[in-house]
Design a protein around this motif. Structure first.
Motif, mmCIF file in Angstrom:
data_model
loop_
_atom_site.group_PDB
_atom_site.id
_atom_site.type_symbol
_atom_site.label_atom_id
_atom_site.label_comp_id
_atom_site.label_asym_id
_atom_site.label_seq_id
_atom_site.Cartn_x
_atom_site.Cartn_y
_atom_site.Cartn_z
ATOM 1 N N PHE A 110 0.827 -1.207 0.000
ATOM 2 C CA PHE A 110 0.000 0.000 0.000
ATOM 3 C C PHE A 110 0.860 1.256 0.000
ATOM 4 N N SER A 111 0.586 2.150 -0.934
ATOM 5 C CA SER A 111 1.205 3.472 -1.007
ATOM 6 C C SER A 111 0.108 4.499 -1.208
ATOM 7 N N THR A 112 0.388 5.731 -0.825
ATOM 8 C CA THR A 112 -0.598 6.794 -1.055
ATOM 9 C C THR A 112 0.096 8.142 -1.238
ATOM 10 N N PRO A 113 -0.354 8.940 -2.220
ATOM 11 C CA PRO A 113 0.140 10.307 -2.365
ATOM 12 C C PRO A 113 -0.822 11.321 -1.749
ATOM 13 N N ASP A 114 -1.869 10.833 -1.084
ATOM 14 C CA ASP A 114 -2.961 11.679 -0.594
ATOM 15 C C ASP A 114 -2.531 12.494 0.625
ATOM 16 N N ALA A 115 -2.269 13.794 0.413
ATOM 17 C CA ALA A 115 -1.818 14.658 1.502
ATOM 18 C C ALA A 115 -2.906 14.888 2.540
ATOM 19 N N SER A 116 -4.172 14.681 2.175
ATOM 20 C CA SER A 116 -5.267 14.890 3.133
ATOM 21 C C SER A 116 -5.258 13.842 4.238
ATOM 22 N N LEU A 117 -4.494 12.752 4.041
ATOM 23 C CA LEU A 117 -4.422 11.695 5.055
ATOM 24 C C LEU A 117 -3.319 11.944 6.094
ATOM 25 N N ILE A 118 -2.479 12.950 5.850
ATOM 26 C CA ILE A 118 -1.349 13.202 6.753
ATOM 27 C C ILE A 118 -1.861 13.495 8.166
ATOM 28 N N GLY A 119 -1.277 12.799 9.127
ATOM 29 C CA GLY A 119 -1.669 12.967 10.516
ATOM 30 C C GLY A 119 -2.790 12.049 10.949
ATOM 31 N N LYS A 120 -3.400 11.361 10.012
ATOM 32 C CA LYS A 120 -4.508 10.473 10.344
ATOM 33 C C LYS A 120 -4.013 9.037 10.554
ATOM 34 N N GLU A 121 -4.815 8.281 11.278
ATOM 35 C CA GLU A 121 -4.494 6.881 11.546
ATOM 36 C C GLU A 121 -5.374 5.973 10.698
ATOM 37 N N LEU A 122 -4.726 5.054 10.006
ATOM 38 C CA LEU A 122 -5.453 4.020 9.274
ATOM 39 C C LEU A 122 -5.486 2.769 10.145
#
Length: 479
Positions: A110-122
């Protein structure tokens, strides 16, 4: 008499031949049961009885390149035994990955370029389709990547000083320009983040190039190489900086003293070259050579934001790791003064020449007992080992707290000395392959984390003995 001997020999030979022939006929008449052959098609999900999933980190950079591995472990029932299946026998379409908090699609890698996820926990778990097998849930925090303009690219000219006898060069291991190029290429792959995609691996913007010119501005006959024809007649005396007199050093100082005596022949200006000494330990050498770590020990005047460094062996006691350097720890950071002597111990790397064949491939697995070349490079730029020992007398002893003062590397004890390590962090269980350059000896040592890159850049900007990148003299021959 001779005739009787010949007849006896013939009789024995004929009897033996008939016996063997009869045995072969008997064996040929036996029915052999075929050995069972298993394939993935032979395994039904109904036979699967246990399932786990391990993440290889609890952080992931949102740069679209960093990669998280959600590795499955599956056990099947075979008669009365529960057997862990080999990874290559686990079908990809058996497993389905789920993310709870953000509702995003995830898969094993799994990789992501989504900056809106920064600081969030998956929060991620996995299931095996058609069964009630469910893994534990692992939590992964999405971290901000290093900005592209965080650092400028800097290049260190590297000179390899080859110290061995002519006989050793002919009969044993010969260092060539290709050897040097292979080592420098590996250094660049690792420091650029291109050797492997890990969850927190980054580009340090530090590069390396083989020196082309010697300190006199003369073009080198072999790019990146300075050969010293050791005739074993050098007396490894120690020079007193104050008096200039030479004395017999302790055994662990002899190589440094040898370099000191040779001066410019083997210790090129540290503000223009990254010195790496490759010395053979074979033969009747007058002093022993072992690869040694070269931690930066001086900073520029006026520096106040000291980074944390490990205490000297056994000095931590029960009070924990000190947050700033102390004068009692001789190898800790100190402000550079005009009286400082350029001891080779603090200005370059000393490597056993015979170890080089193990160091040129970043896919090669390093066994226990052999410190990897990239670990020496990491220490040169101020990185600490990620592992610690629980024994107070060990050089890797840390009496609690962070082992390497980087919050995005795994901290573990030295006893977990194997390629795949499984540890508990923040209440979760994580399994990771030793790919960080500062992990214990076993591993592949081909990744540098974001926090480690920031630490490296602090040292090269604040340590006067790490400033060779500021000069291109070794590459151009021009001041």
């Amino acid at each position: 008499m001779k005739s009787n001997i010949k007849n006896n020999i013939k009789n024995v030979g004929l009897g033996t031949i008939l016996s063997i022939f009869g045995l072969l006929l008997f064996l040929g008449s036996c029915q052999k049961e075929p050995l069972p052959v298993f394939s993935n098609d032979d395994v039904s999900v109904d036979s699967l009885v246990k399932f786990k999933m391990y993440s290889n980190h609890y952080m992931l950079l949102a740069d679209g390149k960093a990669q998280l591995d959600l590795k499955p472990y599956v056990w099947k029932q075979l008669k009365n035994d529960t057997i862990l299946m080999k990874e290559d026998r686990i079908k990809d379409d058996w497993i389905e990955y789920h993310e709870i908090n953000e509702g995003i699609n995830v898969n094993r890698y799994f990789s992501t370029p989504d900056a809106s996820l920064i600081g969030k926990e998956l929060r991620i778990y996995a299931t095996i389709k058609g069964t009630n097998l469910v893994s534990d849930t692992t939590t992964v925090t999405i971290e901000a990547p290093l900005p592209d303009d965080a650092y400028d690219v800097v290049t260190y000219p590297v000179i390899f000083h080859i110290v061995q006898t002519p006989q050793e060069a002919e009969e044993r291991y010969q260092v060539t320009e290709k050897t040097v190029n292979d080592l420098i290429n590996r250094m660049n792959r690792v420091f650029s983040g291109n050797a492997v995609n890990t969850p927190m691996g980054v580009d340090t913007k530090v590069r390396f190039a083989a020196a082309k010119y010697d300190p006199n501005g003369e073009l080198l006959k072999e790019i990146g190489i300075n050969r010293y024809k050791d005739t074993l007649t050098i007396s490894p005396l120690r020079r007193d900086v104050a008096t200039g007199e030479y004395t017999e050093p302790r055994s662990n100082q002899r190589y440094d003293s040898f370099l000191d005596v040779e001066g410019i022949n083997l210790h090129w200006p540290q503000d223009k070259y990254l010195n790496i000494w490759l010395i053979s330990y074979g033969g009747s050498r007058p002093f022993s050579i072992y690869s040694s770590l070269c931690f930066p020990t001086r900073v520029n005047p006026g520096v106040t934001d000291w980074p944390q460094v490990r205490p000297k062996r056994g000095s931590g006691g029960s009070g924990g790791v000190p947050t700033v350097p102390t004068s009692s720890d001789w190898w800790k950071l100190k402000t550079l003064t005009i009286n400082d002597h350029n001891n080779p111990t603090f200005t370059g790397m000393k490597i056993e020449l015979q170890s080089l064949p193990k160091f040129v491939d970043d896919n090669k697995y390093t066994l226990a007992g052999v410190q990897d070349f990239m670990t020496y490079v990491g220490v040169y730029f101020g990185l600490e080992h990620t592992f610690a020992s629980t024994s107070w007398w060990s050089p890797y002893y840390v009496p609690g707290g962070d082992n390497d003062y980087c919050d995005d590397t795994f901290n573990y004890t030295f006893g977990e000395n194997k390629e795949v390590k499984r540890i508990n962090v923040n209440g979760g269980s994580y399994e990771f392959v030793s790919e960080n350059i500062m992990d214990s000896r076993e591993g592949r040592h081909r990744s540098i984390s974001k926090a480690q890159a920031q630490r490296i850049r602090w040292f090269i900007e604040n340590c006067p003995r790490r400033t060779a990148y500021k000069s291109d003299f070794a590459l151009t021959g021009i001041e």
